[in-house]
Structure formats: C-alpha cells, structure tokens
Motif scaffolding. Structure first.
Motif, PDB file in Angstrom:
ATOM      1  N   THR A 408       3.342  -3.919  -2.269  1.00  0.00           N
ATOM      2  CA  THR A 408       2.947  -3.071  -3.406  1.00  0.00           C
ATOM      3  C   THR A 408       1.897  -3.802  -4.218  1.00  0.00           C
ATOM      4  OG1 THR A 408       5.113  -2.019  -3.556  1.00  0.00           O
ATOM      5  CG2 THR A 408       3.772  -2.002  -5.545  1.00  0.00           C
ATOM      6  N   THR A 441       1.103   1.464 -10.022  1.00  0.00           N
ATOM      7  CA  THR A 441       1.769   0.961  -8.812  1.00  0.00           C
ATOM      8  C   THR A 441       1.151   1.643  -7.601  1.00  0.00           C
ATOM      9  OG1 THR A 441       3.810   0.722 -10.079  1.00  0.00           O
ATOM     10  CG2 THR A 441       3.996   0.660  -7.673  1.00  0.00           C
ATOM     11  N   ASP A 443       1.175   1.737  -3.441  1.00  0.00           N
ATOM     12  CA  ASP A 443       1.886   1.330  -2.231  1.00  0.00           C
ATOM     13  C   ASP A 443       0.868   1.023  -1.128  1.00  0.00           C
ATOM     14  OD1 ASP A 443       4.124   3.050   0.110  1.00  0.00           O
ATOM     15  OD2 ASP A 443       3.677   0.914  -0.181  1.00  0.00           O
TER      16      ASP A 443
END
Lengths: 469, 71
Positions: A408, A441, A443
C-alpha cells in the motif's frame, strides 16, 4: 524526372504561391511546381529542361519576385568587430537590442517558473463544490503554467505558418482570426468532453498513462523540429512536415466561414493532450454526475486557459509586423519552443518511468541513508509512505521494498500545488490518482520487481524512484 | 459597363491570378480594369462587348477559384 529547388524573395501571401505555381506549370515539361511562402522556396519537378533562374526572374520581374539557386543569406549585423588600428570594437546599440530580446525571452520563463512555484495554485483548488468562477481561475493559472508549455508551444509553432499566410501588411485583427478559431475548437471540444464525462461518470480517456505520454512526446517532437526550423538550424529546415496544400490553403481563406477549419480542428484536438491541471478539472467533471455541469466546468476551465494563451498568440502576431522583425522574433520564438518541447519530453519520460534528465538532478532518498526498515501492517501488507508538499514528493519510508508482497502506498498530501495533485506511477498505478488533502491510501497490489518512478501527470514534479527487489 | 465585385482580393498577386485564369479561358480581353478596394474586395470592370454568356463564364471561373467568390 528532375527536381530542383529555387529560393524566392518577395512573396508575401498565399496568392503569390499560386501565381508562381500556375505560371511555372505552363512551361513545357514541368510536371509539378510547389511554392512555399514559409520556406521561401519553389520546388519544380520537370521531365524536360528545367527553367533557368534568369528566366524565372524575367517572367516575374513585374511581380517583384526574385529567384536564386542559393539561399540568400541576410547580412548580419555584428555587435563585435575589428577595426584596423583600433582593435576590437563593440556596437553597443546592436548589443543592447540583442540583450533586450534575450531578457524578454528569459522573462517569459521566469514568470512561468514563478507561477509554478509561487503556490498560487493552492489558493485555487478545485472540488465538486467549486463554483464555475473557480474553474475559470484554475484555467487561468493552468494557461500561465503547464498549459503554456504544451498548448502555448503548439500555438507558437502554428503561428508562424498562420502569420506567413496573411502577409506582413495584414492587420492584427486578421492575423488573430486563426487563433480565435483555435480557441473556439478547444472550447467546443472540452465542453463536449465535459458533458460526456459528467453524463457517463466513468473514467473514459483518463486512464491510459502510456497513450497520453506517447501522444505528448510525439507532439513535442514535432514542436522541437519546428522550433529548430524557426531558429534557423539547417538540417531541421530540410525536414519539412507538410500538410497537403488543399488543407493548408484553407488556413489563409479570406471568406468568413471557410479557411479556418484547420485551426479549429487542431484546437479541438488538444483535448487529447491534457496537462495536469486539465486532468484535475476533468476528474471533477467526471464526478459531477451531470452532462450540463460537467460541460460548464470544463468550458469555464478552458475559457480561463484562453486568456494567457491569447496573449501568447498576440505576441507572435506583433512579432511578425515586418519581415526583419519577423525573422528575429522567429529565431527567439524557436528557442522558446525548443526549450518547451525538451521540457515536455523530459516530463513524459518521467511519466513513462524511463531515464530522463531529471534523474541527473534527483536527490537520493533520505530514508535510504538511515536504518529505517520497511513497515508491514498486521495483515502483512508492505506500507510505503510519502509526503506530497509544495511541488515535491518525498519518501518517509525506505524506497526499496520487496516484490510480490501486497503493498500500500500512503500519500500524505500536506499542500501539494498545481498539477502535482495528479499523481502518476506507471507500472504501479493504473492511470492517474487525484490526491485529496490529508492521507491518501493507494493499493499497489503485489508489485513486480523493477524500478518505478512516481511523479505528477505531466512528469514535472521531480520524480522519486521506488525500487522493488 | 458591368462591374463584378469579388470577395477575397487583397493584393496585386490576386489581380494577376484572376487575369491568368480568365486569359486561359480566352476571356482575358473581357476585363478592362481590376481595382482593389478595402476589406479584400476587388472590382472587375467588364468590357461593353461582353455578352451575358461570357459574363456567366467569368463568374463561374472566379467562383471555382479557391479563395475568391463573386459577391
């Protein structure tokens, strides 16, 4: 079949080209005649005897055209010369003129640099709640910064051709007509695209980093060639990129509606060259959920970009007031164009993740010099952290991580400016990510081994490199 | 004497281009004078002997030229 190129002095408009071509085509054996105002040449293809230069001069004597077999080199005014008995002399008047022009060119870049780094973009941040006035202001800032480098560069490279078609004695208003059509095309295409984005609400056309970067590199390559031609580089002048005459003639059309379809089409085509600011505006239009709102958002944004870009257009028109001024302006505009093109190409190399000039100036990651270890969360996910602030990205965790491990990327947006909000990391992220204020965030899946550059959508933020081993 | 008004004429080269086309069509003697006016307008003064047929031919030739049209 023989081919010969003659150099012509005295042409001033498209009619001169046609007149010369039609007259020369009447000669026995001449199969093709192609006169070019921009290049000052006549190319003749002939089966029989090639027309002699003195014959051409006789035919066109009353029209004021003169032909030669070699390019007439303009007598240069040296600012430094030697006088016998007095040694090296300096012509201060010429030197002053050259310094003034160089200073004006440098001022253009300085202003662009200041705008990019001033932080003004952070006061004009966009969101779904922004009013149309804010979209206009955002466009204004874009037009004076990254859009100036790309779209402004396109305008510079097209302006010479447009100015040549109308001739030096045409009024400023007339010479600006193709510019208005260009911007009309932009307004039309972006408004339409905004409507499409708003109505379908999907990331249509925003996703493919490689396609956008490739298109931008190709356009910048053409810009580079044109810039070198304008600056008078000999080998570049031989590489002519020409549209068919029946298309280019339409640029100089004097009728009200005909003649400017090409500038309109090119302006509309710039929708395929979004800069970072444009991508941000497009992203917001995408989330609007309404065709009308999306159309108005992008329409106002492009309207804002028009103001600085029109100034660039007016500067090129003013620079072509007479042949001498036109040549000087062309030279320095060519230099500006070469720098813009190189800047764009370097930026897109960053976006593509391939080696670039930026790598030479890249600072080593601070975290690599310390004993900070790669962080894994309780689920075993590798966490890479970075800060986006000002016009810079900085790793706050090691920039070397393990391949094949779920990863991440946490981006702390502490006030990223301008197009830096649009993050790009080809190979790690699909498309571009619009950073929100605060923590973001992202991924990255289980990334493969390799070296990946993280930069902005235009590659203008100095890239940072993630090494995956 | 008939006068034809042509849109798109802005210089001497335009005058010569039009005359060249008319001469190629055998109608060069039909034009007595060409005058340039402001706003890219040109006026063709036709000879008194020009027939209506010839006048139509002249109009047709000019209208098919790329950047000119009869107003």
């Amino acid at each position: 079949m023989q081919e010969k190129i003659y150099y012509i002095a005295g042409m001033h408009c498209a009619s001169c080209e046609l007149l010369i071509e039609k007259r020369v085509l009447k000669e026995k054996g001449v199969k093709a005649a192609d006169a070019s105002l921009g290049n000052g040449t006549l190319r003749v293809e002939c089966d029989g005897r090639m027309p002699r230069t003195n014959e051409l001069n006789t035919w066109f004597q009353s029209d004021g055209y003169t032909f030669s077999e070699t390019k007439q080199v303009e007598k240069k005014e040296p600012w430094l010369y030697v006088v016998e008995g007095k040694g090296i002399q300096m012509d201060m008047h010429i030197l002053k003129k050259k310094i003034v022009i160089l200073a004006q060119v440098a001022a253009v870049f300085f202003v662009l640099y200041l705008i990019e780094r001033s932080g003004i973009a952070q006061y004009v941040s966009l969101s779904e709640q922004s009013s149309l006035g804010v979209f206009f202001l955002f466009g204004l800032v874009a037009g004076a910064s990254s859009c100036a480098a790309l779209v402004g560069g396109i305008l510079l490279s097209l302006s010479k051709n447009w100015n040549d078609r109308y001739g030096y004695d045409a009024s400023m208003g007339k010479k600006m007509v193709p510019h208005f059509y260009f911007h009309g095309g932009r307004l039309f295409a972006y408004t339409l695209f905004g409507g499409v984005l708003g109505s379908i609400g999907k990331a249509v056309g925003l996703g493919n980093v490689t396609i956008f970067a490739t298109i931008t590199i190709l356009v910048s390559g053409v810009m580079l060639l044109i810039g070198l031609q304008m600056a008078g580089v000999k080998w570049a002048e031989r590489c002519q990129i020409r549209m068919p005459k029946f298309i280019t003639r339409r640029i100089a059309g004097t009728q009200q509606t005909a003649g400017n379809q090409l500038p309109f089409a090119i302006g509309a085509g710039t929708v395929l060259l979004p800069c970072g600011f444009t991508l941000i505006a497009q992203g917001i239009a995408l989330t609007s959920g309404s065709a009308v709102q999306g159309a108005m958002m992008l329409g106002m944004f492009v309207f804002g970009t028009m103001i600085p870009l029109l100034f660039i257009g007016m500067a090129t028109v003013k620079g072509s007031k007479n042949p001498k001024r036109g040549r000087i302006f062309s030279f320095y505009a060519g230099i500006v164009l070469v720098i813009f093109a190189a800047y764009n190409i370097n930026g897109q190399f960053n976006v593509l993740g391939i080696p670039s000039v930026s790598d030479v100036f890249a600072k080593a990651s601070v975290t690599d010099r310390t004993n900070i270890k790669v962080v894994r969360n309780p689920q075993g996910v590798q966490v890479v952290t970075m800060i986006a602030k000002g016009f810079e990205y900085t790793f706050t965790s090691p920039s070397t991580i393990q391949a094949g491990v779920p990863t991440t990327l946490l981006v702390d947006n502490q006030g990223m400016q301008g197009c830096g909000i649009s993050l790009s990391a080809r190979g790690l992220i699909n498309g571009f990510v619009q950073l929100q204020p605060g923590q973001n965030t992202i991924d990255l899946g289980s990334p493969k081994k390799g070296t990946y550059k993280i930069t902005c959508a235009m590659g203008m933020v100095a890239p940072i490199t993630l090494h995956i081993q | 004497m008939t006068t034809l008004t042509v849109q798109g004429m802005h210089c001497d080269a335009c005058k010569k281009l039009i005359m060249m086309e008319l001469e190629d069509a055998g109608l060069g003697d039909s034009v007595v004078d060409i005058t340039l006016k402001p706003e890219n307008i040109g006026e063709l003064q036709l000879a008194e002997t020009v027939t209506s047929n010839d006048e139509e031919k002249i109009i047709s030739i000019i209208n098919t030229m790329e950047t000119y049209s009869i107003v």
